[in-house]
Design a protein around this motif. Structure first.
Motif, mmCIF file in Angstrom:
data_model
loop_
_atom_site.group_PDB
_atom_site.id
_atom_site.type_symbol
_atom_site.label_atom_id
_atom_site.label_comp_id
_atom_site.label_asym_id
_atom_site.label_seq_id
_atom_site.Cartn_x
_atom_site.Cartn_y
_atom_site.Cartn_z
ATOM 1 N N ALA A 267 0.832 -1.205 0.000
ATOM 2 C CA ALA A 267 0.000 0.000 0.000
ATOM 3 C C ALA A 267 0.866 1.254 0.000
ATOM 4 C CB ALA A 267 -0.925 -0.014 1.211
ATOM 5 N N VAL A 268 1.973 1.217 0.742
ATOM 6 C CA VAL A 268 2.888 2.362 0.789
ATOM 7 C C VAL A 268 3.502 2.623 -0.578
ATOM 8 C CG1 VAL A 268 5.055 3.215 1.759
ATOM 9 C CG2 VAL A 268 3.372 2.094 3.245
ATOM 10 N N LEU A 269 3.996 1.570 -1.225
ATOM 11 C CA LEU A 269 4.634 1.727 -2.532
ATOM 12 C C LEU A 269 3.661 2.275 -3.563
ATOM 13 C CD1 LEU A 269 6.652 -1.620 -2.598
ATOM 14 C CD2 LEU A 269 7.651 0.677 -2.611
ATOM 15 N N ALA A 270 2.459 1.725 -3.610
ATOM 16 C CA ALA A 270 1.475 2.193 -4.594
ATOM 17 C C ALA A 270 1.040 3.619 -4.296
ATOM 18 C CB ALA A 270 0.267 1.249 -4.599
ATOM 19 N N SER A 271 0.928 3.958 -3.012
ATOM 20 C CA SER A 271 0.482 5.306 -2.633
ATOM 21 C C SER A 271 1.479 6.375 -3.078
ATOM 22 C CB SER A 271 0.282 5.383 -1.119
ATOM 23 O OG SER A 271 -0.728 4.509 -0.694
ATOM 24 N N GLU A 272 2.748 6.147 -2.766
ATOM 25 C CA GLU A 272 3.746 7.148 -3.142
ATOM 26 C C GLU A 272 3.840 7.288 -4.661
ATOM 27 O OE1 GLU A 272 8.366 8.503 -2.311
ATOM 28 O OE2 GLU A 272 7.652 6.585 -1.511
ATOM 29 N N ALA A 273 3.755 6.172 -5.375
ATOM 30 C CA ALA A 273 3.809 6.233 -6.838
ATOM 31 C C ALA A 273 2.619 6.985 -7.403
ATOM 32 C CB ALA A 273 3.853 4.818 -7.410
ATOM 33 N N CYS A 274 1.449 6.809 -6.794
ATOM 34 C CA CYS A 274 0.265 7.538 -7.250
ATOM 35 C C CYS A 274 0.467 9.040 -7.120
ATOM 36 C CB CYS A 274 -0.944 7.085 -6.431
ATOM 37 S SG CYS A 274 -2.485 7.956 -6.820
ATOM 38 N N LEU A 275 0.955 9.480 -5.972
ATOM 39 C CA LEU A 275 1.174 10.910 -5.767
ATOM 40 C C LEU A 275 2.288 11.432 -6.663
ATOM 41 C CD1 LEU A 275 0.777 10.948 -1.895
ATOM 42 C CD2 LEU A 275 -0.720 12.098 -3.545
ATOM 43 N N ARG A 276 3.337 10.652 -6.844
ATOM 44 C CA ARG A 276 4.443 11.070 -7.712
ATOM 45 C C ARG A 276 4.036 11.116 -9.181
ATOM 46 N NH1 ARG A 276 8.653 13.648 -5.193
ATOM 47 N NH2 ARG A 276 9.304 12.503 -3.324
#
Length: 510
Positions: A267-276
């Motif tokens: 969830a952390v990896l996907a979240s940061e990639a979404c914002l980036r």
């Protein structure tokens, strides 16, 4: 965007070029040979003994022309023309005569197979393979198969002309793997072949490069194909510029449903990639005990907390969101399955499904019919096979993915070394970025986040897939250049995502 043509169409492209450029067929062979020799001379020393194997068709004509040009560049050459029928193509006859006029070339023409002794080859030699080209449609047999096996066992570096001899241009399911040249390099002409992008063919193609030879642009434009290669130019033209007075509300509100006990990292990896990837806002729906992990790791994200401490068991209200992604680290427990079903039956916004969302679908295959039109699925090969049935080859899997995309009106991203985006219209876009370092845990979660971020900004699902897959691979290439393929981890992809976006914007400005 570069077209990829099935091999049966390439002869028509050549004929049109010959007629309407106009150019003589023999001169088109010379053009191809010159392109090959330019590339070859950049990569291989004149110290190596070069052994050229030529067939009796047009690929053989290319080989004979290449041998002549290399001889004039003072390469040490032995040439074996394999001509069991005792006749050559017209272009082959001309180039045989031209080659025989060049001094210091050891030339053998093999007409009677029983008189042919396999030449000695060593690991210090270079073999130029010009036996058969892209038109082959049946496995090599007899003396040809023996010669191919001899080449493969020699340890010599092998450079194939246009196609490794024995390899079919598309489906090799009924081919004989022992009768296909295992090239170190393949220098192909004008267009890559579909076979180059299928994992089962990697042992044969080696590294490959496309050499332009001036096929007429009109026939290239007019000839239809479902296959395309994603290029830098294509993707840079798809990314929108941002207006001076833009605000976060313009760039969408994404919802990510992810995580379970022991899998909050996804969830952390996907979240940061979404914002980036440019989403204006992101809300992450996670199990109740995931709050501290997400707040600590991604302070820019808002949280929607499930009543269940360890798994996702409820679907939040979807009205506030512009796109929804689900799957990374979700798990396949029964309550989470019901959440996915509820999402599929109620969502009116673009969806991206990955990881455990796909695994849940494979446990409930009838739910595929519930997928809203143009839902984005991102399976790796095993996930795809679990969901849609086992495939024996990359070719079969690719075509099944094409059929699934059309039948169910989906956008299917078939992940792999050459990820393929299959559209509801029946087109396939093969990615040209990425490297083996990306074969690491969490890489797919990063891609999910990128795709969700693009969907939230209003990119159509197919466009989001094209941009997302390309930038995901490009970020991987930048990360590998920075820290090596071996040490690359999923977080490095997100770290390099900004540079990947910037490189595309810079190429547009130029």
């Amino acid at each position: 965007m570069l077209k990829i043509f099935e091999t049966e169409k390439t002869n028509a492209l050549d004929r049109y070029t010959i007629e309407y450029e106009p150019v003589r067929s023999i001169d088109l062979v010379e053009r191809a040979a010159m392109a090959f020799v330019r590339e070859y001379s950049r990569r291989f020393s004149k110290q190596n003994q070069v052994t050229v194997f030529s067939g009796c068709g047009n690929n053989g004509a290319d080989a004979l022309a290449i041998a002549r040009l290399l001889a004039k560049e003072n390469y040490r050459l032995k040439v074996y023309l394999i001509n069991p029928m005792g006749r050559l193509s017209p272009e082959g006859e001309v180039n045989k005569a031209r080659l025989q006029e060049v001094p210091n070339v050891i030339f053998f023409e093999v007409i009677r197979g029983e008189d042919f002794r396999l030449p000695e080859l060593s690991s210090h030699d270079v073999v130029i393979d010009g036996l058969f080209g892209s038109g082959l449609n049946r496995p090599l047999e007899g003396a040809y198969a023996m010669l191919v096996e001899h080449i493969n066992q020699s340890g010599a570096k092998v450079v194939s002309i246009d196609m490794p001899s024995g390899l079919f241009g598309e489906d090799n399911g009924r081919n004989n793997p022992q009768a296909i040249v295992r090239a170190t390099w393949t220098f192909t002409f004008e267009f890559p072949k579909l076979a180059f992008f299928l994992p089962e063919n990697a042992p044969y193609t080696g590294k490959w490069k496309v050499l332009p030879i001036g096929i007429h642009p009109t026939i290239v434009e007019q000839t239809q194909t479902p296959y395309y290669l994603l290029t830098d130019e294509t993707v840079s033209g798809l990314i929108r510029s941002r207006e001076t007075f833009a605000h976060k509300g313009i760039f969408g509100h994404a919802l990510l449903i992810a995580g379970s006990k022991g899998k909050m990292g996804a969830a952390v990896l996907a979240s940061e990639a979404c914002l980036r990837s440019g989403a204006g806002r992101l809300t992450v729906h996670v199990p109740f005990r995931g709050e501290a992990v997400l707040h600590t790791s991604i302070p820019e994200a808002m949280l929607s907390l499930d009543v269940n401490e360890d798994i996702v068991s409820e679907l939040p209200d979807l009205r506030a969101y512009d796109a929804v992604g689900i799957g990374p680290g979700l798990g396949t427990q029964a309550p989470s399955q019901e959440v996915l079903k509820a999402l599929l039956t109620s969502a009116e916004k673009p969806l991206a499904l990955d990881a455990d969302a796909l695994n849940i679908l494979s446990l409930n295959r009838e739910w595929v019919d519930l997928l809203p039109p143009r839902t984005l699925l991102t399976p790796h090969p095993k996930e795809f096979d679990r969901l849609f049935g086992d495939c024996v080859s990359g070719y079969e899997r690719l075509h099944k993915a094409m059929d699934v995309a059309v039948e169910h009106e989906l956008v299917v991203v078939l992940k792999g070394a050459c990820s393929a985006v299959c559209s509801p219209e029946g087109n396939v876009y093969i990615n040209s970025t990425g490297n083996p370092g990306m074969a690491t845990a969490g890489s797919g979660d990063v891609l999910t986040g990128i795709l969700l971020g693009l969907l939230a900004q209003g990119y159509p699902p197919e466009t989001a897939a094209l941009i997302g897959v390309y930038l995901h691979g490009l970020a991987g290439d930048l990360a590998a250049a920075d820290c090596s393929e071996e040490s690359l981890i999923a977080g490095d992809l997100t770290r390099m995502l900004g540079k990947a976006f910037k490189s595309q914007k810079d190429s547009t400005i130029q």
